[in-house]
Design a protein around this motif. Sequence first.
Motif, PDB file in Angstrom:
ATOM      1  N   PRO A 435       0.803  -1.236   0.000  1.00 10.95           N
ATOM      2  CA  PRO A 435       0.000   0.000   0.000  1.00 10.95           C
ATOM      3  C   PRO A 435       0.828   1.274   0.000  1.00 10.95           C
ATOM      4  O   PRO A 435       0.413   2.292  -0.562  1.00 10.95           O
ATOM      5  N   THR A 436       2.009   1.266   0.650  1.00  8.90           N
ATOM      6  CA  THR A 436       2.774   2.509   0.800  1.00  8.90           C
ATOM      7  C   THR A 436       4.142   2.483   0.118  1.00  8.90           C
ATOM      8  O   THR A 436       4.834   3.501   0.115  1.00  8.90           O
ATOM      9  N   ARG A 437       4.539   1.341  -0.447  1.00  3.70           N
ATOM     10  CA  ARG A 437       5.911   1.179  -0.951  1.00  3.70           C
ATOM     11  C   ARG A 437       6.317   2.270  -1.946  1.00  3.70           C
ATOM     12  O   ARG A 437       7.458   2.747  -1.936  1.00  3.70           O
ATOM     13  N   SER A 438       5.410   2.686  -2.830  1.00  2.00           N
ATOM     14  CA  SER A 438       5.746   3.663  -3.867  1.00  2.00           C
ATOM     15  C   SER A 438       5.216   5.061  -3.558  1.00  2.00           C
ATOM     16  O   SER A 438       5.220   5.945  -4.424  1.00  2.00           O
ATOM     17  N   GLY A 439       4.781   5.280  -2.316  1.00  2.00           N
ATOM     18  CA  GLY A 439       4.167   6.568  -1.959  1.00  2.00           C
ATOM     19  C   GLY A 439       5.089   7.756  -2.148  1.00  2.00           C
ATOM     20  O   GLY A 439       4.657   8.819  -2.621  1.00  2.00           O
ATOM     21  N   ALA A 440       6.365   7.628  -1.815  1.00  7.22           N
ATOM     22  CA  ALA A 440       7.299   8.752  -1.941  1.00  7.22           C
ATOM     23  C   ALA A 440       7.573   9.088  -3.399  1.00  7.22           C
ATOM     24  O   ALA A 440       7.665  10.268  -3.777  1.00  7.22           O
TER      25      ALA A 440
END
Length: 564
Positions: A435-440
């Motif tokens: 869910p957050t791995r590619s957020g940045a």
Amino acid sequence: MSSFNLLNIGTQALQSNTSALSVVGQNIANVNTPGYSMQRVDLVARENLGGVQVRDVQRMANDFLTSQVNADTSAYNSALAFEQLANQLDNMLASDVSSISTAMDDYFGALQGAVDDPSNLANRELFLAQADALVRRFQDLDSSLARQSDTLNSQIESSVTQVNSLSQGLAQINDQLRLAASSGAATNELLDERDRVMESLAGYIGFTTVPQPNGEMNLFVGNGEPLVMGGTASRLLTVQDSLDSSQRNVALQIGSSISDITSQLSGGKIGGLLDYRADVLNQAKDEMGLIAMVFASSMNAQQLQGLDLDGNAGERLFADINTSAAVADRVLADSGNASSAASSVNIVDAGGLKASAYELVFNTDSSFTVTRLSDGVRWNSNQLNSEAVAGDVDANQEFSFDTAGGSLTLQVDGFRLQLDSASSFVKGDKFEIQPTRSGASELALELNSGRGLALADSVGGVSNNRNALAMSDLQFAKLVDGSSYQEQYGRQIERVGSITATAQITTQSSKAVLDANLQTKSSLSGVNLDEEAARLVQFQQAYQASARLIAASQTIFDSLLAVV
């Protein structure tokens, strides 16, 4: 005693002391040869015959100590590989040049300028510039993590190449040992070379050994997978992870069979690299993505509640975290799945997100298990709340599963997963949710004009700063897993710093243990020139005495002949 016996004893002594002198010379010649084990002549009396003979040339080595040095070498190189990468990450996160916290200070500092004078367009443009700088800081840090991942993959590939070369060399030595043993030839130098190769191999991968009577050594890795069996060496390969194609895994090829053994490996440089990736690098990516997504979501939500300088309703400041590309990229299907599925992950509550990846495995065609990989928390489908209609899944730990149609909707930890298969799912189908791995990397500035900043609230004039104050207050709001943005980033720095400090201590202690055992091994197996010089004199004197014994026997024999 007859002169014949005296001559025989002298001859035997001369030959034995010549052999002893040769062994001493061999030791002295190899004093600086890496891996060479000191040799000793085993002299024994000849029963019923008189004199002395060489029973064996012993290699001064201890198998237990050799195994311990290999284990210590493996542990040290694993700790060193882990520590080097952890140090890089620690410096990266804490440096003012790359720190997210520093960029956020600048961002909220510029926002305060807009709060003080919301109608000043220059202040608004400065705030947008700092927002853009913060976005680039997130993206640059994410790129640095991606480069470290590429470096890690490259080091795994080069280490695998070294393992294959060394294991092939060990197989050849095994073959030479087998031939030497069958012909009765000396094997001491081959055994030294065997141990040297195994010590080098231990620097790259942990293994267990099973010695054979003829000196051959069989090696096993992972859960008993054969790496070297006699004169045959299996090959390691680097393969794409079945779920995440950006990760390189390690597989073992035996004949035409190839099996991924990544999860089984430990020790050596390869083990350290794999441990770092699983325990630190991927977690750091998830943490950075979490902060970026909660930041963008909360800032957008507040921006949408205000009015811009032209009296229009505010538009998003940052890109939507649920773009079509983003929701599709958050699910990875195992390449070995029997069924294919269209998939998506929508963030429904950014505040409920965890910095973790998740694994979903179908136990049967009608049941599944979800595991949060960061802490091992697991939910079986019978522990979750079941809804008859997918549209009713709107709360944490709820799901709807159409087994016949192959459709699953699941909501946990602030995200909603949708899997739609062309047929029913089957036992063993596996997915990884990130869910957050590619957020940045997906964080982007969407607003391009300072006039569009919705700093005023929806009542009163456009020059008031009430919504700007609310946006400013978000700096200290507990939105990211119970912490503010910068507190969460600080927690990440502390976690990585603690891991790095522990890794440094582990590396130092494992190096100390290795050095101590190497010293012990050297004291047993290494050549001491002072000792060898003393033995040289000893055997030289024994050689000279043996020669005199032969001369004495000859004199006695001549005297007897003269008497006759």
